[in-house]
Design a protein around this motif. Structure first.
Motif, PDB file in Angstrom:
ATOM      1  N   ARG A 101       0.843  -1.202   0.000  1.00 18.51           N
ATOM      2  CA  ARG A 101       0.000   0.000   0.000  1.00 18.51           C
ATOM      3  C   ARG A 101       0.879   1.253   0.000  1.00 18.51           C
ATOM      4  O   ARG A 101       0.599   2.225  -0.705  1.00 18.51           O
ATOM      5  CB  ARG A 101      -0.904   0.011   1.231  1.00 18.51           C
ATOM      6  N   PHE A 180      -5.355   9.065   3.052  1.00 17.83           N
ATOM      7  CA  PHE A 180      -5.479   7.773   3.736  1.00 17.83           C
ATOM      8  C   PHE A 180      -4.714   7.791   5.050  1.00 17.83           C
ATOM      9  O   PHE A 180      -3.732   8.519   5.201  1.00 17.83           O
ATOM     10  CB  PHE A 180      -4.904   6.650   2.862  1.00 17.83           C
ATOM     11  N   TYR A 182      -3.550   4.697   8.186  1.00 20.99           N
ATOM     12  CA  TYR A 182      -3.540   3.284   8.555  1.00 20.99           C
ATOM     13  C   TYR A 182      -3.149   3.141  10.023  1.00 20.99           C
ATOM     14  O   TYR A 182      -2.144   3.701  10.459  1.00 20.99           O
ATOM     15  CB  TYR A 182      -2.524   2.524   7.698  1.00 20.99           C
ATOM     16  N   ASN A 197     -10.262   8.385   4.064  1.00 21.29           N
ATOM     17  CA  ASN A 197     -10.092   6.951   3.831  1.00 21.29           C
ATOM     18  C   ASN A 197      -9.289   6.307   4.959  1.00 21.29           C
ATOM     19  O   ASN A 197      -8.116   5.964   4.789  1.00 21.29           O
ATOM     20  CB  ASN A 197      -9.373   6.727   2.492  1.00 21.29           C
ATOM     21  N   VAL A 199      -8.069   3.309   7.343  1.00 18.80           N
ATOM     22  CA  VAL A 199      -7.922   1.869   7.156  1.00 18.80           C
ATOM     23  C   VAL A 199      -7.462   1.247   8.473  1.00 18.80           C
ATOM     24  O   VAL A 199      -6.414   1.623   9.012  1.00 18.80           O
ATOM     25  CB  VAL A 199      -6.898   1.543   6.045  1.00 18.80           C
ATOM     26  N   TRP A 216     -15.387   1.552   7.769  1.00 14.88           N
ATOM     27  CA  TRP A 216     -14.011   1.798   7.358  1.00 14.88           C
ATOM     28  C   TRP A 216     -13.435   0.520   6.748  1.00 14.88           C
ATOM     29  O   TRP A 216     -13.852  -0.593   7.105  1.00 14.88           O
ATOM     30  CB  TRP A 216     -13.158   2.186   8.560  1.00 14.88           C
ATOM     31  N   GLU A 217     -12.467   0.685   5.881  1.00 12.96           N
ATOM     32  CA  GLU A 217     -11.788  -0.487   5.325  1.00 12.96           C
ATOM     33  C   GLU A 217     -10.995  -1.195   6.434  1.00 12.96           C
ATOM     34  O   GLU A 217     -10.404  -0.561   7.302  1.00 12.96           O
ATOM     35  CB  GLU A 217     -10.840  -0.076   4.207  1.00 12.96           C
TER      36      GLU A 217
END
Length: 219
Positions: A101, A180, A182, A197, A199, A216-217
């Motif tokens: 990613r 994004f 994470y 976004n 994650v 959410w992813e």
């Protein structure tokens, strides 16, 4: 400009940095004698945390300070070499899906940031082959190139991560909606909420529940 913000422990790195650091000190062929002092220092706040009478954030901050105190007398070069030893033990435990990613974000010309409570020189050592634009971690204080172990350390965690991200980005125009982030734990939520976004990576139970509720992813 779009950003992609990565947590380290449990996200980019699949394990916990501090546990590895403890084991490295305990088993080090030269510096293992320092472990006993460190262990004695961290046990009271650790036990207090387990008894739910001492906040987790304070326990983590005390542990980080205690680790540096155990390494007193280290020069900057010695400390960087020591962190380099730890970094060499970490590469096999990177989360490869998150690494992919990261590389994809770089290909998309997103500005990639790593934000972690781990020590900054360790983060630089372990990610030197990765295309990360900005690393934010817990800074190590020095005086005349010697570890200043009594200087209070600002441990980067929780909402302080968000503050440091915004500080690093300054007045740049950020496309937050298409950016994004994470993370793996509930403490990463302030950062995850910055972007359009978020994650959740191998999330702990509380973050998994929140991520599911908010759609959410999840990796």
């Amino acid at each position: 400009m779009r950003v992609a913000i990565f947590d380290f422990d449990g996200t980019l790195y699949a394990k916990e940095t501090f546990q590895l650091m403890m084991a490295h000190l305990k088993n080090h062929p030269v510096h293992n004698r320092r472990y006993r002092k460190f262990y004695r220092t961290i046990m009271p706040p650790y036990i207090g945390h387990k008894l739910k009478i001492y906040p987790e954030a304070k326990m983590r901050a005390r542990s980080v300070q205690a680790y540096l105190a155990a390494l007193e007398t280290f020069s900057k070069q010695e400390l960087e070499e020591y962190f380099g030893e730890i970094a060499n033990l970490m590469h096999d435990d990177f989360n490869q899906e998150v690494i992919e990613r990261l590389k994809q974000h770089v290909s998309n010309e997103d500005y990639c940031m790593l934000v972690s409570g781990a020590f900054t020189p360790l983060l630089h050592a372990v990610t030197k082959e990765l295309p990360i634009g900005k690393i934010i971690g817990t800074e190590v204080p020095y005086e005349a190139n010697i570890l200043a172990h009594k200087t209070p350390v600002i441990h980067i965690q929780g909402s302080l991560k968000t503050e440091k991200i915004l500080e690093a980005l300054g007045d740049q125009a950020i496309d937050w909606k298409n950016s994004f982030a994470y993370g793996d734990s509930l403490s990463d939520v302030p950062v995850l909420e910055l972007v359009g976004n978020p994650v959740a990576v191998r999330p702990e139970a509380r973050l998994r529940m929140l991520a599911t509720e908010r759609n959410w992813e999840i990796i």
